[in-house]
Design a protein around this motif. Sequence first.
Motif, short mmCIF file in Angstrom:
data_model
loop_
_atom_site.label_atom_id
_atom_site.label_comp_id
_atom_site.label_asym_id
_atom_site.label_seq_id
_atom_site.Cartn_x
_atom_site.Cartn_y
_atom_site.Cartn_z
N MET A 50 0.69 -1.25 -0.13
CA MET A 50 -0.05 -0.04 -0.07
C MET A 50 0.79 1.42 -0.11
O MET A 50 0.60 2.32 -0.91
N ALA A 51 1.93 1.14 1.12
CA ALA A 51 2.63 2.39 1.05
C ALA A 51 3.70 2.64 -0.28
O ALA A 51 3.70 3.78 -0.62
N CYS A 52 4.03 1.27 -0.83
CA CYS A 52 4.71 1.39 -2.20
C CYS A 52 4.10 2.01 -3.38
O CYS A 52 4.39 2.79 -4.03
N TYR A 53 2.64 1.65 -3.33
CA TYR A 53 1.77 2.20 -4.49
C TYR A 53 1.00 3.20 -4.23
O TYR A 53 0.11 3.57 -4.95
N LYS A 54 1.21 3.82 -2.97
CA LYS A 54 0.62 4.93 -2.71
C LYS A 54 -1.39 4.90 -2.47
O LYS A 54 -1.84 5.62 -3.16
N ILE A 55 -1.62 3.76 -1.99
CA ILE A 55 -2.96 3.35 -2.17
C ILE A 55 -3.53 3.82 -0.55
O ILE A 55 -3.20 3.23 0.36
N ARG A 56 -4.50 4.59 -0.85
CA ARG A 56 -5.26 5.10 0.50
C ARG A 56 -5.93 3.86 1.37
O ARG A 56 -6.26 2.88 0.63
N PRO A 57 -6.04 4.02 2.71
CA PRO A 57 -6.42 3.10 3.29
C PRO A 57 -7.88 2.49 3.01
O PRO A 57 -8.17 1.42 3.00
N GLY A 58 -8.94 3.75 2.80
CA GLY A 58 -10.18 3.12 2.30
C GLY A 58 -10.05 2.31 1.31
O GLY A 58 -10.88 1.42 1.23
N ARG A 59 -9.53 2.75 0.36
CA ARG A 59 -9.54 1.98 -1.06
C ARG A 59 -8.88 0.65 -0.59
O ARG A 59 -9.43 -0.60 -1.22
N ALA A 60 -7.82 0.19 0.08
CA ALA A 60 -7.22 -0.98 0.33
C ALA A 60 -8.24 -1.49 1.08
O ALA A 60 -8.46 -3.10 1.15
N LEU A 61 -9.09 -1.13 2.29
CA LEU A 61 -10.00 -1.86 2.95
C LEU A 61 -10.94 -2.34 2.16
O LEU A 61 -11.58 -3.57 2.32
N ARG A 62 -11.42 -1.80 1.14
CA ARG A 62 -12.61 -2.13 0.29
C ARG A 62 -12.17 -3.37 -0.87
O ARG A 62 -12.86 -4.22 -0.78
N ALA A 63 -10.95 -3.45 -0.99
CA ALA A 63 -10.40 -4.14 -1.70
C ALA A 63 -10.36 -5.75 -0.83
O ALA A 63 -10.69 -6.73 -1.32
N TYR A 64 -9.93 -5.52 0.47
CA TYR A 64 -9.96 -6.55 1.50
C TYR A 64 -11.24 -7.19 1.58
O TYR A 64 -11.42 -8.39 1.59
N GLY A 65 -12.32 -5.98 1.86
CA GLY A 65 -13.72 -6.57 1.94
C GLY A 65 -14.19 -7.59 0.70
O GLY A 65 -14.84 -8.51 0.86
N GLY A 66 -13.69 -6.88 -0.51
CA GLY A 66 -14.10 -7.53 -1.66
C GLY A 66 -13.63 -9.14 -1.75
O GLY A 66 -14.42 -9.99 -2.40
N ASN A 67 -12.50 -9.09 -1.36
CA ASN A 67 -11.95 -10.55 -1.45
C ASN A 67 -12.77 -11.40 -0.43
O ASN A 67 -12.55 -12.57 -0.89
N LEU A 68 -13.00 -10.92 0.76
CA LEU A 68 -13.45 -11.81 1.73
C LEU A 68 -15.06 -12.44 1.08
O LEU A 68 -15.30 -13.50 1.11
N VAL A 69 -15.62 -11.50 0.34
CA VAL A 69 -16.79 -11.83 -0.48
C VAL A 69 -16.49 -12.69 -1.48
O VAL A 69 -17.31 -13.86 -1.40
#
Length: 563
Positions: free
Chosen positions: A393-412
């Motif tokens: 996330m830090a390397c690609y400068k991804i915002r926490p909210g965007r990463a959290l949505r990606a994580y949640g989508g993975n769980l689904v």
Amino acid sequence: MYRQILDPIADSLLLSALCAVVPLIVLFVLLGAFRVKAYWSALAAVASAVLLAIVGWQMPAVQAFSGVAEGAFYGLFPILWILINALFVYRLTEITGWFAVLRRTFNSVSDDQRIQAILIAFCFGALIEALAGFGTPVAISVVMLIAAGLKPIKAATVALVANTAPVAFGSLAVPITTLAGVTGLPVDELGAMAGRQTPVLAVFVPLILVLLVDGKRGVRQTWPAAIVAGLAFGISQFVWAQWVSVETTDIAAGAVTLVALLGFLRIWRPRTLVTAATKEAESGKGSDAGEADEENPELDADAGEADRHRARTGEGSAWLAFAPYLIIIVLFAIAQFGPVKQWLAVNGTHAFAWPGLDVYPATGDKPVGLTTFKLDHIKAAGTILLLSGLLTMACYKIRPGRALRAYGGNLVKLRWTMVTVMLVLALSYTMNLSGMTATLGEALAATGPAFAFLSPILGWIGVALTGSDTSSNSLFGNTQVAAAQKLGLDPVLLAAANSSGGVLGKMISIQNLSVAAAAIGQPGSESQIFRKVIGWSLGLIVVFAFFVYLQSTPVLGWMTKAL
């Protein structure tokens, strides 16, 4: 207290063993023959195992269901914890367009799919197996193979078959060190013996991979690269296991093979290239490779113009495209560094007695190991992968909210895979705690001289059931040694054969099948993948069992002597 019984059915070990195998038959027949979804197949197998445990093996119902709960939790943590976070790292590369850059980078090395299968699944996968294991190399290799243009089911098949030769020495040789701890045999001798067995498999695996990708034409046109990779891996694994370090055997073998193959590709190329475009043309569907795709489904709603540009063109730094995987390798290497490893061993894990279990083996005054649950919270591979995701996330400068949505989508997306894995581990724990697995082991050990042939098959059954070579060695290590001593065979040979033969059960374990199905984004496709790999698993284990049998005789007995 519950003490396991080895022959509860009519006081017959044979009849008891035939009953003990029923849950496995239910699982694989429903999955392979009737094409029932993996989670329904696993649920039916768990139900049959619980019924047999209570009625047949006379296990108290409370303890039987407690074992189901422990197995399900183990499936969640650490197994699914690894998968979820490995795919989270991948998803971060996908939503930012860096996955397209990775695809282009692979094509710049060689855009021949057969060569890419060897580079990714065999060489790079071995390095990941050396450090992480537990399905991580399958999850990562599959998505990288898809990036190289392989169809999803074929990518899953290639990754599963490739994840064989390095497994015995995976996770810094945890299967071998566990085997030594269980049997009391010297770890160096066990590692050396396994190093005289698994290299034989390694030589042929790359040839099988190119056959899977492109049939006989693939073998005919790319056999030189496959032979170079197989020999480099096999020789490196043999040398390292004999004379250098059991723990770092796969790291050395994977690295040497990668360098050897890349060097060979500088002076040799296949006569004709087989790319994603040519495969599409051969199938008569045409190809849109390289065309712009403004609505790329890999991207998310928050994708910026730079992300979309990378996804369309594949333009970008190769180092940044590989950064997440380099981060994973570095973090796992740090976790195995002396002082860090010692700190994690003390502070990164917590062991406790699982409630409701009081189980003892048929003989002995110590509870079976599964009554104690070892919770590796900080040192778990999944935790290291989560940290890798945060650094990505830090390397690609991804915002926490965007990463959290990606994580949640993975769980689904993974919800049914999670159910499947938890049920399969519940099945494994039920069979192990009730004594059904021990009954199977004892029945095979009672076959006399033929046990030298059946020895690796026992390991294969253990891995097919648990999804782990380490768990298989814990289950059957002592059985192998006891049978060898009774029959006058070499206990080191048969104990090592348990681990070496077990690697061929990895590709048909429901746990690994579910990991592959989730990685290709097709949960529920486990039965389809299973039918693609079962023939290879069965064929290889029979040939390997015959090889081990010959090692127990004067024909190949010279291979078992210390060098």
